[in-house]
Design a protein around this motif. Sequence first.
Motif, short mmCIF file in Angstrom:
data_model
loop_
_atom_site.label_atom_id
_atom_site.label_comp_id
_atom_site.label_asym_id
_atom_site.label_seq_id
_atom_site.Cartn_x
_atom_site.Cartn_y
_atom_site.Cartn_z
N SER A 152 -1.80 -1.02 -3.80
CA SER A 152 -3.05 -0.39 -3.41
C SER A 152 -2.73 1.05 -3.03
CB SER A 152 -3.68 -1.10 -2.22
OG SER A 152 -4.10 -2.40 -2.58
N GLU A 165 -8.19 4.10 -2.21
CA GLU A 165 -8.92 4.78 -1.14
C GLU A 165 -8.68 6.28 -1.27
OE1 GLU A 165 -8.41 5.13 3.74
OE2 GLU A 165 -7.64 3.38 2.67
N ARG A 179 -4.59 7.63 9.43
CA ARG A 179 -4.56 6.59 8.40
C ARG A 179 -3.19 5.94 8.31
NH1 ARG A 179 -3.79 3.00 6.03
NH2 ARG A 179 -4.68 2.15 4.09
N VAL A 204 -4.45 11.39 -1.20
CA VAL A 204 -4.77 12.52 -0.33
C VAL A 204 -4.68 13.81 -1.13
CG1 VAL A 204 -4.13 13.80 1.74
CG2 VAL A 204 -3.86 11.30 1.68
N LEU A 208 -8.83 10.11 0.53
CA LEU A 208 -8.83 10.76 1.84
C LEU A 208 -8.71 12.27 1.62
CD1 LEU A 208 -8.77 10.79 4.88
CD2 LEU A 208 -6.38 10.07 4.83
N LEU A 239 0.61 5.60 0.24
CA LEU A 239 -0.18 6.80 0.48
C LEU A 239 0.55 7.96 -0.16
CD1 LEU A 239 -2.08 7.90 3.64
CD2 LEU A 239 -0.55 9.53 2.50
N VAL A 247 -3.69 5.00 -1.38
CA VAL A 247 -4.45 5.95 -0.57
C VAL A 247 -4.10 7.33 -1.11
CG1 VAL A 247 -5.00 6.82 1.72
CG2 VAL A 247 -4.28 4.42 1.44
N VAL A 268 1.34 1.66 6.10
CA VAL A 268 1.52 1.69 4.65
C VAL A 268 2.94 1.22 4.37
CG1 VAL A 268 -0.12 3.59 4.29
CG2 VAL A 268 2.32 4.10 4.56
N THR A 328 0.84 -1.20 0.00
CA THR A 328 0.00 0.00 0.00
C THR A 328 0.87 1.25 0.00
OG1 THR A 328 -1.75 -1.13 1.22
CG2 THR A 328 -1.79 1.28 1.23
#
Length: 249
Positions: free
Chosen positions: A27, A54, A72, A31, A56, A5, A29, A77, A3
């Motif tokens: 995957s 995802e 988060r 922002v 955010l 971010l 995330v 991550v 993951t």
Amino acid sequence: MPTALITGATAGLGAAFARRLAADAFSLVLVARDESRLARFADQLKLRYGVGVEVLPADLATEDGLAAVEARLGDGVDLLVNNAGFGHPGRFPEVPMADEVRMLKLHCEAVLRLTLAALPSMRRRGRGAIVNVASVAAFFPRGTYSASKAWVVNFSESANADLGNPRIRIMALCPGFVRTEFHQRAAMDTSGIPGFLWLKADDVVRAAMRDLALGKSVSVPDPRYKAIVAVGRYVPRGVQAMVSARIGR
């Protein structure tokens, strides 16, 4: 599936990182401040790459936004890309104090806090990486933007050395002028920037991922900018400032 971010994920280098990492089966995330734009970009990535995405929405120059992303990151991550940032159109000290403080909060406080939030889970697992997006401007005197990016470089190098774990890496990415929305959003005049100095976002990300795999703590993509930084070390700071002011941030 690992993951990642990414902050400032809907445009420029952030979007390029998202595309590259999705292609590498991460995957994601994502922002950014604009929730509707985040959702549209997430849908595009899911459709093209078939990865989990995802969203955010968060403004990292605010306490609430920072706290939400810290929370988060506490869940863990594998890769954090601190990319969110902006520039000022004016010169110091013409820029309003509130704008200067907002820049320092986003470029310095957010990078510090999100790095610290990501590290505990990485240390428990014994692996992970953080890319803090700085700039070639970090090596040259040019207002608060350059000063804040110089902090990012020094912080990243110091934190990487203090960790002393080759399986957990912290790297500062220092690109030059990149074809993104950055300058347009800052209302900056880029007409004085020579065409040969412009880089493509996807090329910058490709070089960054290569340097991260090689264990570098500072990445300066492209031979042109490596040469500029190397030569700049031998040029008096006053001359650097004059040239920097003439060409632009």
